[in-house]
Design an enzyme around this catalytic site. Structure first.
Site, PDB file in Angstrom:
ATOM      1  N   GLY A  60      21.204 -30.016 -36.212  1.00  0.00           N
ATOM      2  CA  GLY A  60      20.067 -30.495 -35.042  1.00  0.00           C
ATOM      3  C   GLY A  60      19.366 -31.479 -35.859  1.00  0.00           C
ATOM      4  O   GLY A  60      19.150 -31.524 -37.211  1.00  0.00           O
ATOM      5  N   CYS A  83      16.152 -26.195 -42.882  1.00  0.00           N
ATOM      6  CA  CYS A  83      15.651 -27.706 -42.261  1.00  0.00           C
ATOM      7  C   CYS A  83      15.987 -28.401 -43.112  1.00  0.00           C
ATOM      8  O   CYS A  83      16.039 -28.420 -44.533  1.00  0.00           O
ATOM      9  CB  CYS A  83      13.948 -27.389 -42.258  1.00  0.00           C
ATOM     10  N   LEU A  84      16.348 -29.718 -42.431  1.00  0.00           N
ATOM     11  CA  LEU A  84      16.943 -31.000 -43.383  1.00  0.00           C
ATOM     12  C   LEU A  84      15.663 -31.603 -43.963  1.00  0.00           C
ATOM     13  O   LEU A  84      15.821 -32.480 -45.086  1.00  0.00           O
ATOM     14  CB  LEU A  84      17.471 -32.080 -42.289  1.00  0.00           C
ATOM     15  N   HIS A  90      13.649 -24.729 -32.705  1.00  0.00           N
ATOM     16  CA  HIS A  90      13.344 -25.314 -34.158  1.00  0.00           C
ATOM     17  C   HIS A  90      12.985 -26.878 -33.966  1.00  0.00           C
ATOM     18  O   HIS A  90      12.107 -27.354 -34.550  1.00  0.00           O
ATOM     19  CB  HIS A  90      14.454 -24.988 -35.126  1.00  0.00           C
ATOM     20  N   GLU A  91      13.958 -27.341 -33.033  1.00  0.00           N
ATOM     21  CA  GLU A  91      13.747 -28.854 -32.691  1.00  0.00           C
ATOM     22  C   GLU A  91      12.540 -29.131 -32.121  1.00  0.00           C
ATOM     23  O   GLU A  91      11.871 -30.204 -32.266  1.00  0.00           O
ATOM     24  CB  GLU A  91      15.056 -29.366 -32.174  1.00  0.00           C
ATOM     25  N   HIS A 140       9.682 -29.300 -34.202  1.00  0.00           N
ATOM     26  CA  HIS A 140       9.463 -30.417 -34.816  1.00  0.00           C
ATOM     27  C   HIS A 140       8.804 -31.581 -34.033  1.00  0.00           C
ATOM     28  O   HIS A 140       7.921 -32.437 -34.385  1.00  0.00           O
ATOM     29  CB  HIS A 140      10.876 -31.172 -35.180  1.00  0.00           C
TER      30      HIS A 140
HETATM   31  O1  K1U Z   1      16.049 -29.613 -37.682  1.00  0.00           O
HETATM   32  C1  K1U Z   1      16.618 -29.630 -38.677  1.00  0.00           C
HETATM   33  O2  K1U Z   1      15.989 -29.595 -39.627  1.00  0.00           O
HETATM   34  C2  K1U Z   1      18.157 -29.115 -38.781  1.00  0.00           C
HETATM   35  C3  K1U Z   1      18.434 -27.990 -39.142  1.00  0.00           C
HETATM   36  C4  K1U Z   1      18.648 -27.022 -37.770  1.00  0.00           C
HETATM   37  C5  K1U Z   1      18.573 -25.639 -37.841  1.00  0.00           C
HETATM   38  C6  K1U Z   1      19.277 -25.029 -38.591  1.00  0.00           C
HETATM   39  C7  K1U Z   1      19.595 -23.586 -38.498  1.00  0.00           C
HETATM   40  C8  K1U Z   1      18.680 -22.693 -37.741  1.00  0.00           C
HETATM   41  C9  K1U Z   1      17.646 -23.426 -37.078  1.00  0.00           C
HETATM   42  C10 K1U Z   1      17.652 -24.994 -37.035  1.00  0.00           C
HETATM   43  C11 K1U Z   1      19.889 -27.914 -39.882  1.00  0.00           C
HETATM   44  O3  K1U Z   1      20.898 -28.207 -39.461  1.00  0.00           O
HETATM   45  S1  K1U Z   1      19.933 -27.060 -41.490  1.00  0.00           S
HETATM   46  C12 K1U Z   1      21.561 -27.348 -41.814  1.00  0.00           C
HETATM   47  C13 K1U Z   1      22.405 -26.114 -41.293  1.00  0.00           C
HETATM   48  O4  K1U Z   1      21.827 -25.334 -40.808  1.00  0.00           O
HETATM   49  C14 K1U Z   1      23.846 -26.382 -41.695  1.00  0.00           C
HETATM   50  C15 K1U Z   1      24.209 -27.271 -42.079  1.00  0.00           C
HETATM   51  C16 K1U Z   1      25.851 -27.531 -42.261  1.00  0.00           C
HETATM   52  C17 K1U Z   1      26.486 -26.853 -41.584  1.00  0.00           C
HETATM   53  C18 K1U Z   1      25.991 -25.692 -40.624  1.00  0.00           C
HETATM   54  C19 K1U Z   1      24.436 -25.734 -40.661  1.00  0.00           C
HETATM   55 ZN    ZN Z   2      13.901 -28.832 -39.259  1.00  0.00          ZN
END
Ligand code: K1U
Ligand code: ZN
Length: 174
Positions: A46, A94-95, A136-137, A140
């Site tokens: 996301g 979270c990225l 989560h999004e 943000h």
């Molecule tokens: O919004 C963001 O920072 C993105 C985040 C979204 C998210 C992940 C997990 C739970 C709630 C929201 C991410 O994508 S973190 C990375 C991640 O979860 C992932 C990366 C590679 C493969 C699978 C998952």
């Molecule tokens: Zn995030």
């Protein structure tokens, strides 16, 4: 299409409340393309516009499994219209807070109203990882980070770590 820089904690721009999209034009379509390239490149499941410094209420997601075909989802002006009383706990990442994962409790199920890229209104019901990710999004775009849902002790600890890393990176730059 362009790979954009993802803002990291403690960047204050992550705390901005994003503005609603008034018109879905070429600028919004280009933003969505950049967001997908950036999310897939990270990689993540996301991304909200504000994470690349664009405080507009635009979210992209893709919950498909690693070797499956992409299933890109775009949410413009998403709004939670209903949430279940039942809560569930999932590990979140979270990225904008790389390599930090913590359990977060949220409503188990939510209904979300949003526009697609054609400006058509939809209402979906999300549960499981979909519910976790969409909440989560939407957080943000309201300037909220998942660490706001964990204990103050843990939040302070991770925030200090990222402030220290940002200072060290600035020193190397100078
Ligand atoms: O919004 C963001 O920072 C993105 C985040 C979204 C998210 C992940 C997990 C739970 C709630 C929201 C991410 O994508 S973190 C990375 C991640 O979860 C992932 C990366 C590679 C493969 C699978 C998952
Ligand atoms: Zn995030």
């Amino acid at each position: 299409m362009a790979l954009r820089e993802i803002l990291k904690l403690p960047d204050k721009r992550l705390r901005l409340v994003s503005e609603p999209v008034k018109r879905i034009d070429a600028g919004i379509r280009a933003l969505v393309e950049d967001m997908f390239e950036t999310m897939y490149g990270a990689p993540g499941i996301g991304l909200a516009g504000v994470q690349i410094g664009v405080a507009k209420r635009v979210v992209v997601m893709d919950l498909s499994k690693k070797d499956d075909a992409h299933r890109p989802l775009v949410f413009i002006n998403p709004e939670i219209t209903w949430e279940s009383k039942e809560q569930s706990t999932h590990e979140e990442g979270c990225l904008s807070i790389p390599e930090y994962y913590e359990e977060v409790e949220r409503p188990n199920e939510v209904k979300v109203n949003y526009l697609d890229l054609e400006g058509k209104t939809h209402e979906i019901t999300a549960n499981g990882l979909f519910a976790t990710c969409v909440q989560h999004e939407i957080d943000h775009i309201n300037g909220v980070l998942f660490i706001d849902h964990i204990s103050k002790l843990k939040r302070d600890r991770v925030t200090k770590k990222f402030i220290k890393a940002a200072k060290a990176a600035k020193k190397v730059e100078a």
